[in-house]
Design a protein around this motif. Structure first.
Motif, PDB file in Angstrom:
ATOM      1  N   GLN A 194      38.299  25.527  16.065  1.00  0.00           N
ATOM      2  CA  GLN A 194      38.791  24.178  15.769  1.00  0.00           C
ATOM      3  C   GLN A 194      38.318  23.558  14.242  1.00  0.00           C
ATOM      4  OE1 GLN A 194      38.466  21.685  19.215  1.00  0.00           O
ATOM      5  NE2 GLN A 194      40.843  21.649  19.263  1.00  0.00           N
ATOM      6  N   ASN A 195      37.158  24.273  13.844  1.00  0.00           N
ATOM      7  CA  ASN A 195      36.528  23.615  12.735  1.00  0.00           C
ATOM      8  C   ASN A 195      37.094  24.279  11.369  1.00  0.00           C
ATOM      9  OD1 ASN A 195      35.388  26.121  13.144  1.00  0.00           O
ATOM     10  ND2 ASN A 195      33.526  25.734  12.619  1.00  0.00           N
ATOM     11  N   VAL A 251      41.607  21.375  10.654  1.00  0.00           N
ATOM     12  CA  VAL A 251      41.191  20.093  10.901  1.00  0.00           C
ATOM     13  C   VAL A 251      41.463  18.920  10.018  1.00  0.00           C
ATOM     14  CG1 VAL A 251      38.896  18.373  10.444  1.00  0.00           C
ATOM     15  CG2 VAL A 251      38.620  20.928  11.443  1.00  0.00           C
ATOM     16  N   LYS A 252      42.230  19.238   9.004  1.00  0.00           N
ATOM     17  CA  LYS A 252      43.062  18.385   8.227  1.00  0.00           C
ATOM     18  C   LYS A 252      44.558  17.894   8.359  1.00  0.00           C
ATOM     19  CE  LYS A 252      42.370  18.396   3.821  1.00  0.00           C
ATOM     20  NZ  LYS A 252      42.205  18.940   2.252  1.00  0.00           N
ATOM     21  N   SER A 260      49.033  22.070  19.075  1.00  0.00           N
ATOM     22  CA  SER A 260      48.401  23.190  19.595  1.00  0.00           C
ATOM     23  C   SER A 260      47.516  22.749  20.987  1.00  0.00           C
ATOM     24  CB  SER A 260      47.314  24.033  18.856  1.00  0.00           C
ATOM     25  OG  SER A 260      46.145  22.821  18.446  1.00  0.00           O
ATOM     26  N   LEU A 261      47.982  21.546  21.622  1.00  0.00           N
ATOM     27  CA  LEU A 261      47.440  21.059  22.516  1.00  0.00           C
ATOM     28  C   LEU A 261      47.292  22.103  23.854  1.00  0.00           C
ATOM     29  CD1 LEU A 261      46.543  18.449  24.227  1.00  0.00           C
ATOM     30  CD2 LEU A 261      48.921  17.879  24.716  1.00  0.00           C
ATOM     31  N   PHE A 262      46.171  22.042  24.322  1.00  0.00           N
ATOM     32  CA  PHE A 262      45.888  22.824  25.694  1.00  0.00           C
ATOM     33  C   PHE A 262      46.744  22.322  26.613  1.00  0.00           C
ATOM     34  CE2 PHE A 262      43.288  24.222  29.173  1.00  0.00           C
ATOM     35  CZ  PHE A 262      43.100  25.466  29.205  1.00  0.00           C
ATOM     36  N   VAL A 311      41.171  13.833  23.971  1.00  0.00           N
ATOM     37  CA  VAL A 311      40.013  14.657  24.227  1.00  0.00           C
ATOM     38  C   VAL A 311      40.354  15.941  23.360  1.00  0.00           C
ATOM     39  CG1 VAL A 311      39.003  16.381  25.894  1.00  0.00           C
ATOM     40  CG2 VAL A 311      39.583  14.082  26.626  1.00  0.00           C
ATOM     41  N   TRP A 312      41.410  16.313  23.069  1.00  0.00           N
ATOM     42  CA  TRP A 312      41.764  17.517  22.699  1.00  0.00           C
ATOM     43  C   TRP A 312      41.627  17.441  20.984  1.00  0.00           C
ATOM     44  CZ3 TRP A 312      41.941  22.727  22.967  1.00  0.00           C
ATOM     45  CH2 TRP A 312      42.434  23.601  22.094  1.00  0.00           C
ATOM     46  N   MET A 313      42.103  16.354  20.678  1.00  0.00           N
ATOM     47  CA  MET A 313      42.010  15.726  19.222  1.00  0.00           C
ATOM     48  C   MET A 313      40.762  15.543  18.573  1.00  0.00           C
ATOM     49  SD  MET A 313      45.193  15.518  18.032  1.00  0.00           S
ATOM     50  CE  MET A 313      44.993  14.566  16.399  1.00  0.00           C
ATOM     51  N   ARG A 314      39.622  15.398  19.488  1.00  0.00           N
ATOM     52  CA  ARG A 314      38.299  15.280  18.944  1.00  0.00           C
ATOM     53  C   ARG A 314      37.805  16.780  18.712  1.00  0.00           C
ATOM     54  NH1 ARG A 314      34.100  12.053  17.812  1.00  0.00           N
ATOM     55  NH2 ARG A 314      35.625  10.208  18.213  1.00  0.00           N
ATOM     56  N   THR A 315      37.977  17.362  17.367  1.00  0.00           N
ATOM     57  CA  THR A 315      37.644  18.803  17.461  1.00  0.00           C
ATOM     58  C   THR A 315      36.136  19.132  17.453  1.00  0.00           C
ATOM     59  OG1 THR A 315      37.418  18.541  15.006  1.00  0.00           O
ATOM     60  CG2 THR A 315      39.702  19.014  15.714  1.00  0.00           C
ATOM     61  N   ALA A 316      36.203  20.595  18.134  1.00  0.00           N
ATOM     62  CA  ALA A 316      34.958  21.043  18.347  1.00  0.00           C
ATOM     63  C   ALA A 316      34.220  21.830  16.898  1.00  0.00           C
ATOM     64  CB  ALA A 316      34.797  21.948  19.245  1.00  0.00           C
ATOM     65  N   ALA A 317      32.792  21.760  16.896  1.00  0.00           N
ATOM     66  CA  ALA A 317      32.314  22.346  15.617  1.00  0.00           C
ATOM     67  C   ALA A 317      32.123  23.833  15.763  1.00  0.00           C
ATOM     68  CB  ALA A 317      30.969  21.494  15.646  1.00  0.00           C
ATOM     69  N   LEU A 318      32.077  24.254  17.099  1.00  0.00           N
ATOM     70  CA  LEU A 318      31.657  25.612  17.275  1.00  0.00           C
ATOM     71  C   LEU A 318      32.817  26.388  17.735  1.00  0.00           C
ATOM     72  CD1 LEU A 318      27.979  25.289  18.669  1.00  0.00           C
ATOM     73  CD2 LEU A 318      28.942  25.653  16.354  1.00  0.00           C
TER      74      LEU A 318
END
Length: 349
Positions: free
Chosen positions: A132-133, A138-139, A178-180, A244-251
């Motif tokens: 997701q990073n 992300v953009k 791409s929502l889960f 929740v999904w829109m707050r992207t993960a860093a890893l």
């Protein structure tokens, strides 16, 4: 009069020059530039160094043990289902299975609870090998559109999911697209367990980043469907799965909160999970897991913090012992105190 004015001006200029280059200020400026201002200059004797390392080590080790015990007290159950939930005939071609809408995606998993789980019990879905990073991913969103909806026209940052059939998409962008969309239901004995899907997103996101009067429009109406759909009658601020999904993960391996079970589960109890295996992680070799976990004052299960404290404290204690042995075997004589800067000044006076 002109002579007096000139004399007065010259006198004033001379006074200003004298003030600007006064000896007191020159000395202070010199001390500042040469770093000779009065300052605390501790003398690090071997005893002070050894005691400092020893005290830090003695403090860190118990703190690490407490953190490690708190982490071990958290009960966590993890179940990977992305492979087991594929019918046998399709396991050689998983992508064809997930893309074929005529095949049922229902799946049942049995989870045995090893220890007593005290409410609240948090339900997470975990994805692996999902980046997701990525910069373009992300953009590909519009924060102002999420807040103002169709009132905001400039959604060029959402490409390639900006418009569909000539109409704008709300919410636009690849992240929302791409929502889960896997779903879970939990059965305990003969009754279904209640899962609270409210307040799973950050309060700041619900109130300040997603519009209370902005509803989905023209979402997932294109020829290529990415993930989950959204209810067009519910504002974005109430669709917490999306938030929740829109707050992207860093890893590339991350968890996102799905819901909360607000009842205890006893040890040795078997929970039946009915899930819909809809989300396509097979195209990029990803993994899907469902996680049930409790929490405490330290958070979820994570032994890294405790192990880090213990390792650091043990290292400091060993260093202090090593320094003490070296100091006892080869003591270093202290310097003559009369050569210290503050003693030199007093002796000179």
């Amino acid at each position: 009069m002109e002579m007096e004015g000139g004399s007065s001006s010259g006198s004033a200029g001379g006074t200003q020059t004298h003030r600007r280059f006064s000896p007191v200020r020159s000395r202070a400026f010199y001390k500042f530039t040469q770093q000779n201002l009065p300052a605390c200059k501790p003398v690090l004797t071997p005893g002070w160094v050894i005691m400092t390392f020893l005290i830090v080590g003695i403090v860190f080790v118990p703190v690490g043990l407490v953190c490690l015990h708190a982490s071990e007290s958290v009960v966590e159950i993890m179940d990977r289902y992305d492979v087991e939930c594929i019918p046998e005939p399709y396991r050689s071609n998983k992508i064809a299975y997930i893309k074929d809408s005529s095949i049922s995606k229902n799946c049942t998993r049995m989870i045995k609870v090893q220890k007593h789980m005290k409410a609240p019990i948090y339900i997470y879905y975990e994805l692996d090998n999902y980046y997701q990073n990525h910069r373009r991913y992300v953009k590909s969103r519009s924060d102002k559109q999420l807040l103002y909806g169709l009132k905001y026209k400039d959604t060029s940052s959402c490409k390639p999911e900006e418009t569909s059939n000539g109409l704008p998409i709300v919410p636009c962008g690849l992240i929302a697209w791409s929502l889960f969309n896997d779903s879970y239901a939990f059965v305990r004995g003969s009754g279904e367990m209640s899962v609270n899907r409210k307040n799973i997103a950050w309060k700041s996101d619900r109130e300040h980043k997603f519009g209370k009067h902005v509803k989905p429009f023209n979402f997932q109406n294109g020829t290529l469907i990415g993930g989950g759909k959204l209810d067009p009658s519910i504002p974005l601020s109430d669709q917490e799965d999306l938030i929740v999904w829109m707050r992207t993960a860093a890893l590339p391996t991350f968890r996102k909160l799905y819901g909360i079970i607000e009842e205890d589960i006893d040890a040795d109890e078997i929970i039946t999970v009915h899930l819909f295996n809809n989300y396509n992680t097979y195209s990029f070799g990803g993994k899907k897991k469902i996680v049930l976990t409790t929490s405490n004052w330290l958070g979820g299960k994570n032994g890294f913090l405790g192990m880090a404290y213990i390792a650091t404290g043990t290292f400091f204690i060993l260093i202090s012992v090593l320094f003490a042995l070296i100091h006892v075997k080869n003591p270093r004589p202290h310097g003559d105190p009369t050569y210290w800067s503050w003693n030199r000044k007093s002796n000179a006076s």
